[in-house]
Design an enzyme around this catalytic site. Structure first.
Site, PDB file in Angstrom:
ATOM      1  CB  VAL C  77      39.999  46.012  35.035  1.00 10.25           C
ATOM      2  CG1 VAL C  77      40.188  44.623  34.465  1.00 10.25           C
ATOM      3  CG2 VAL C  77      38.585  46.523  34.784  1.00 10.25           C
ATOM      4  CB  CYS C  78      43.016  42.534  38.566  1.00 15.36           C
ATOM      5  SG  CYS C  78      44.558  41.602  38.678  1.00 15.36           S
ATOM      6  CB  VAL C  79      47.164  44.578  35.022  1.00 15.49           C
ATOM      7  CG1 VAL C  79      48.136  44.208  36.142  1.00 15.49           C
ATOM      8  CG2 VAL C  79      47.851  44.463  33.676  1.00 15.49           C
ATOM      9  CB  ALA C  82      42.661  42.609  32.575  1.00 13.82           C
TER      10      ALA C  82
END
Lengths: 102, 135, 130
Positions: C77-79, C82
């Site tokens: 999941v892209c930080v 996110a």
């Protein structure tokens, strides 16, 4: 180098299919998925464009998305191949790259 | 196999109405750190992303268009705009941001990063890529 | 063949995640490897274990978690995406002083470089979105 293009938009609402057809190099494959499957049906305002493009491009449609939307295969433009998800994978393998026309 | 690939970022959506343009730009900036061969394409409503004169002060959304000016410093200088997309929207290259880079192989001469190309030329450019990311 | 997958939409508004799930399952069945699935934009919403669809609907988050466990798939999941959308793991909870976390099993939060790396390392990158 052959490329697989996926189009997931209805041609009656968005221009993704038109852009794909305009910018796909001859010999490419186009797979219609999700709402894109409506572009595979005949007798519509988009079917001339698709039939024309089929001179240079191979068209495929994802059967599961047709079935989900109640689109009978008999309504497809002649020459469009119905594939399942494993056919989708095979198209991705057989082409050098994949472009999604989101 | 070489670890350098030709990455193409295809931008087809207008800014602000959705977040795709902004988050796409974030990916493009990160890609610069990986020393790949990066090209950007702006077609369809994507050409609006690099329109001049953006002012989002009334919205409260960040105006990210100045960030495109930094691309040249990241060695991202192959920016292709489809002529037909511009024309369909009543725009010319003069309506776009002026994006430049300094060419280290040419005594740091300032050069245009933006190339307006025809659909036919764009077909060839897209064909030459290894990885296509679409937003 | 090695596949990288990018998913740009959440689990329920768009079909993208469902199509990707079916594509990934078919690819594994055909003997291919999934190098990574990268969740970007609203796609990060595929990674919250708080998802509770009605009983007559499929649980897409669980489906990803189960697929990841069974086939050892890297779900990233892209930080940045996110953080914007409130998808939090233990590390992010601590760093940003949140009162809990919601990351689903099998998912991890990491940077955008993971997407570029997937493009470099995979034979094919396939994008699903809107």
């Amino acid at each position: 180098m052959p490329m697989l293009h996926t189009v997931n938009k209805s041609p009656f609402e968005r221009g993704a299919l038109e852009s794909c057809v305009r910018l796909a190099i001859k010999g490419s494959s186009v797979l219609l998925i999700e709402d894109g499957i409506y572009g595979a049906t005949k007798g519509t305002t988009a079917s001339d464009m698709v039939e024309n493009a089929m001179k240079d491009l191979d068209f495929y449609v994802l059967g599961s998305d047709l079935k989900a939307r109640g689109v009978d295969e008999g309504r497809l433009i002649d020459g469009i191949t119905v594939v399942d998800y494993s056919g989708f994978v095979k198209l991705a393998v057989d082409n050098d790259k994949v472009q999604a026309w989101l | 196999m070489s670890d350098t690939k030709k990455f193409l970022f295809v931008n087809r959506k207008a800014p602000y109405g959705t977040i795709y343009a902004w988050e796409s730009l974030e990916v493009i900036l990160i890609s610069a750190a990986f020393e790949q061969d990066v090209s950007l394409v702006f077609v369809d409503d994507g050409v609006f992303q690099i329109a001049k004169g953006q002012d989002t002060s009334d919205l409260g959304i960040k105006n990210f268009s100045p960030t495109y000016n930094a691309l040249g410093d990241y060695d991202i200088n192959k920016i292709y705009i489809e002529k037909e997309s511009l024309e369909a929207r009543g725009l010319t290259v003069d309506d776009l941001l002026k994006l430049t880079y300094e060419d280290e192989d040419d005594d740091w001469a300032e050069k245009d990063s933006i190339h307006v190309v025809s659909s036919a030329e764009l077909v060839e450019i897209m064909d030459q890529q290894d990885v296509v990311l679409s937003f | 063949m090695k596949f990288g997958i990018q998913i740009n939409e959440g689990p329920y508004t768009h079909e993208a995640s469902t199509t990707a799930l079916n594509f990934v399952s078919a690819a594994i069945e055909a003997g291919h490897e999934i190098f990574r699935v990268f969740f970007y934009h609203d796609g990060v919403n595929n990674g919250t274990r708080y998802t509770t669809p009605p009983q007559d609907d499929r649980n897409i988050v669980n489906a990803w978690s189960e697929l990841a466990e069974k086939h050892d798939i890297d779900l990233v999941v892209c930080v940045a995406a996110a953080q914007r959308r409130g998808i939090v793991d233990e590390g992010e909870q601590e760093r940003n002083g949140k009162d809990g976390n919601n990351i689903a099993p099998g998912f991890r939060i990491s940077g955008l470089g993971q997407l570029i790396e997937a493009g470099i390392q995979s034979d094919r990158l396939v994008v699903f979105g809107d």
